[in-house]
Design an enzyme around this catalytic site. Structure first.
Site, PDB file in Angstrom:
ATOM      1  N   TYR A   1      -0.254  -3.128  12.521  1.00 18.25           N
ATOM      2  CA  TYR A   1      -0.536  -4.550  12.303  1.00 18.25           C
ATOM      3  C   TYR A   1       0.758  -5.347  12.036  1.00 18.25           C
ATOM      4  O   TYR A   1       0.858  -6.513  12.401  1.00 18.25           O
ATOM      5  CB  TYR A   1      -1.435  -4.733  11.077  1.00 18.25           C
ATOM      6  CG  TYR A   1      -2.898  -4.412  11.244  1.00 18.25           C
ATOM      7  CD1 TYR A   1      -3.446  -4.074  12.487  1.00 18.25           C
ATOM      8  CD2 TYR A   1      -3.756  -4.471  10.147  1.00 18.25           C
ATOM      9  CE1 TYR A   1      -4.804  -3.797  12.612  1.00 18.25           C
ATOM     10  CE2 TYR A   1      -5.103  -4.206  10.264  1.00 18.25           C
ATOM     11  CZ  TYR A   1      -5.631  -3.866  11.497  1.00 18.25           C
ATOM     12  OH  TYR A   1      -6.974  -3.607  11.606  1.00 18.25           O
ATOM     13  N   GLY A   2       1.670  -4.691  11.332  1.00 15.71           N
ATOM     14  CA  GLY A   2       2.853  -5.381  10.784  1.00 15.71           C
ATOM     15  C   GLY A   2       3.609  -6.296  11.737  1.00 15.71           C
ATOM     16  O   GLY A   2       3.991  -7.401  11.368  1.00 15.71           O
TER      17      GLY A   2
ATOM     18  N   CYS B   1       3.698  -0.905   1.520  1.00 16.34           N
ATOM     19  CA  CYS B   1       2.815  -0.655   2.665  1.00 16.34           C
ATOM     20  C   CYS B   1       2.238   0.722   2.405  1.00 16.34           C
ATOM     21  O   CYS B   1       2.969   1.633   1.993  1.00 16.34           O
ATOM     22  CB  CYS B   1       3.625  -0.669   3.961  1.00 16.34           C
ATOM     23  SG  CYS B   1       2.766   0.063   5.380  1.00 16.34           S
ATOM     24  N   THR B   2       0.929   0.878   2.619  1.00 17.36           N
ATOM     25  CA  THR B   2       0.305   2.137   2.204  1.00 17.36           C
ATOM     26  C   THR B   2       0.749   3.334   3.058  1.00 17.36           C
ATOM     27  O   THR B   2       0.500   4.476   2.679  1.00 17.36           O
ATOM     28  CB  THR B   2      -1.235   2.011   2.227  1.00 17.36           C
ATOM     29  OG1 THR B   2      -1.653   1.521   3.502  1.00 17.36           O
ATOM     30  CG2 THR B   2      -1.695   1.077   1.129  1.00 17.36           C
ATOM     31  N   HIS B   3       1.388   3.066   4.177  1.00 16.69           N
ATOM     32  CA  HIS B   3       1.956   4.190   4.953  1.00 16.69           C
ATOM     33  C   HIS B   3       3.219   4.750   4.294  1.00 16.69           C
ATOM     34  O   HIS B   3       3.571   5.908   4.519  1.00 16.69           O
ATOM     35  CB  HIS B   3       2.333   3.739   6.363  1.00 16.69           C
ATOM     36  CG  HIS B   3       1.180   3.570   7.304  1.00 16.69           C
ATOM     37  ND1 HIS B   3       0.310   2.509   7.230  1.00 16.69           N
ATOM     38  CD2 HIS B   3       0.751   4.344   8.341  1.00 16.69           C
ATOM     39  CE1 HIS B   3      -0.593   2.618   8.207  1.00 16.69           C
ATOM     40  NE2 HIS B   3      -0.348   3.734   8.887  1.00 16.69           N
TER      41      HIS B   3
ATOM     42  N   ASP C   1      -7.862   0.665   6.487  1.00 16.38           N
ATOM     43  CA  ASP C   1      -6.433   0.485   6.780  1.00 16.38           C
ATOM     44  C   ASP C   1      -6.280   0.417   8.296  1.00 16.38           C
ATOM     45  O   ASP C   1      -7.193   0.791   9.041  1.00 16.38           O
ATOM     46  CB  ASP C   1      -5.605   1.649   6.217  1.00 16.38           C
ATOM     47  CG  ASP C   1      -4.111   1.470   6.479  1.00 16.38           C
ATOM     48  OD1 ASP C   1      -3.602   0.346   6.270  1.00 16.38           O
ATOM     49  OD2 ASP C   1      -3.441   2.416   6.919  1.00 16.38           O
ATOM     50  N   SER C   2      -5.102  -0.026   8.733  1.00 17.78           N
ATOM     51  CA  SER C   2      -4.842  -0.031  10.175  1.00 17.78           C
ATOM     52  C   SER C   2      -4.761   1.402  10.711  1.00 17.78           C
ATOM     53  O   SER C   2      -4.915   1.624  11.905  1.00 17.78           O
ATOM     54  CB  SER C   2      -3.527  -0.765  10.450  1.00 17.78           C
ATOM     55  OG  SER C   2      -2.456  -0.073   9.819  1.00 17.78           O
TER      56      SER C   2
ATOM     57  N   CYS D   1      -4.599  -1.629   2.512  1.00 17.89           N
ATOM     58  CA  CYS D   1      -3.580  -2.106   3.450  1.00 17.89           C
ATOM     59  C   CYS D   1      -3.042  -3.422   2.902  1.00 17.89           C
ATOM     60  O   CYS D   1      -3.804  -4.386   2.745  1.00 17.89           O
ATOM     61  CB  CYS D   1      -4.221  -2.311   4.820  1.00 17.89           C
ATOM     62  SG  CYS D   1      -3.140  -3.035   6.054  1.00 17.89           S
ATOM     63  N   ASN D   2      -1.751  -3.445   2.605  1.00 12.94           N
ATOM     64  CA  ASN D   2      -1.134  -4.662   2.058  1.00 12.94           C
ATOM     65  C   ASN D   2      -1.141  -5.791   3.086  1.00 12.94           C
ATOM     66  O   ASN D   2      -1.345  -6.957   2.752  1.00 12.94           O
ATOM     67  CB  ASN D   2       0.313  -4.375   1.653  1.00 12.94           C
ATOM     68  CG  ASN D   2       0.407  -3.369   0.532  1.00 12.94           C
ATOM     69  OD1 ASN D   2       0.487  -3.723  -0.623  1.00 12.94           O
ATOM     70  ND2 ASN D   2       0.375  -2.089   0.873  1.00 12.94           N
ATOM     71  N   THR D   3      -0.926  -5.427   4.352  1.00 17.04           N
ATOM     72  CA  THR D   3      -0.840  -6.438   5.411  1.00 17.04           C
ATOM     73  C   THR D   3      -2.198  -7.125   5.584  1.00 17.04           C
ATOM     74  O   THR D   3      -2.290  -8.357   5.574  1.00 17.04           O
ATOM     75  CB  THR D   3      -0.407  -5.770   6.739  1.00 17.04           C
ATOM     76  OG1 THR D   3       0.733  -4.949   6.492  1.00 17.04           O
ATOM     77  CG2 THR D   3      -0.069  -6.800   7.789  1.00 17.04           C
TER      78      THR D   3
END
Ligand code: DGL
Length: 258
Positions: free
Chosen positions: A39-40, A182-184, A7-8, A70-72
């Site tokens: 990243y977004g 978004c995983t956050h 992930d970021s 991470c979806n992005t």
């Protein structure tokens, strides 16, 4: 089996926590690209380079399977990565399908929250075009939640005004489900619950992703490890000291991992 998670930043821990609960006897490598997060709001090409570098690193560290938590990053690079590597690469996309399915009343709407880059990408547009036959979905970018999480800001005083402001032009009462794309974002579940009524379903993709991982592992006859472990990396640097690892363990702890 050795499984790489990427992930970021700390968002992917919401997915890793599910893996550790359900599939504890493996060697996990967790790569957070904190040097380049978030990243977004960044251009696609820049994010693509970061993701390719990170996955290459995990493969060189011996990962036999990769979860892009991470979806992005998934929307930008998963197709290319699958062409580059022979090992299974599991991606994530906003959980639009279960959200639409759980809204039984077709007058209710589904709010899809994600990073600006995920919302802009073709991958999500195609997914929504296929699934949203009653035109029930609305999109909401929440880029700053990633920044807040990465700077350890979770208090209601900071998060609730931000969410209220972001939702200013949306009719909150109309939503039956909110996709945490978004995983956050699941790290802010309690704050979302304070904004939306208790009947509103808050849906993220972590459980579905780990079910997918589990199936693939069964199919590949993945062997459990004699020495289960989690190794953490920040942008290509292995974390050795307790002090460096502690923030990750604290989040995992909050997510119910002992
Ligand atoms: N956690 C990531 C996601 O699922 C990306 C957050 C970011 O770096 O903007 O999209």
């Amino acid at each position: 089996m050795r499984i790489g998670f990427f992930d970021s930043g700390i968002g992917g821990l919401t997915v890793l926590s599910e893996a550790l609960k359900r599939l504890p006897n493996h060697e996990y490598l967790y790569y957070a690209d904190t040097l380049h997060a978030p990243y977004g709001p960044k251009p696609k090409e820049e994010v693509r380079d970061y993701v390719l570098r990170a996955i290459n690193f995990l493969v060189e560290e011996g990962a036999e399977m990769i979860v892009i938590a991470c979806n992005t990053a998934t929307s930008i690079a998963v197709a290319e990565l699958r062409q580059m590597y022979d090992i299974p690469i599991i991606g994530m996309e906003p959980a639009v399908k279960p959200a639409i399915e759980c809204v039984s009343n077709k007058d209710q709407r589904v709010l899809v929250t994600a990073t600006p880059l995920t919302l802009k990408e073709e991958k999500l547009k195609k997914l929504i075009a296929t699934l949203d036959i009653h035109h029930q979905t609305d999109l909401l970018p929440l880029a700053d939640l990633v920044r807040f999480a990465e700077s350890d800001q979770f208090s209601d005083e900071v998060i609730l005004p931000y969410l209220k402001q972001a939702l200013h032009d949306y009719d909150i009462q109309t939503y039956g489900a909110v996709v945490l794309g978004c995983t956050h974002f699941p790290l802010f579940r309690d704050s979302f619950k304070k904004i939306f009524s208790s009947e509103v379903q808050l849906i993220d993709g972590s459980k579905g992703t780990i079910s997918h991982l589990e199936k693939l592992m069964l199919k590949q006859n993945a062997q459990i490890s004699e020495t289960p472990s989690v190794t953490f990396y920040r942008s290509g640097v292995k974390l050795e000291s307790e002090k460096e690892i502690e923030p990750f363990l604290n989040i995992l702890n909050r997510l119910g991992v002992e």
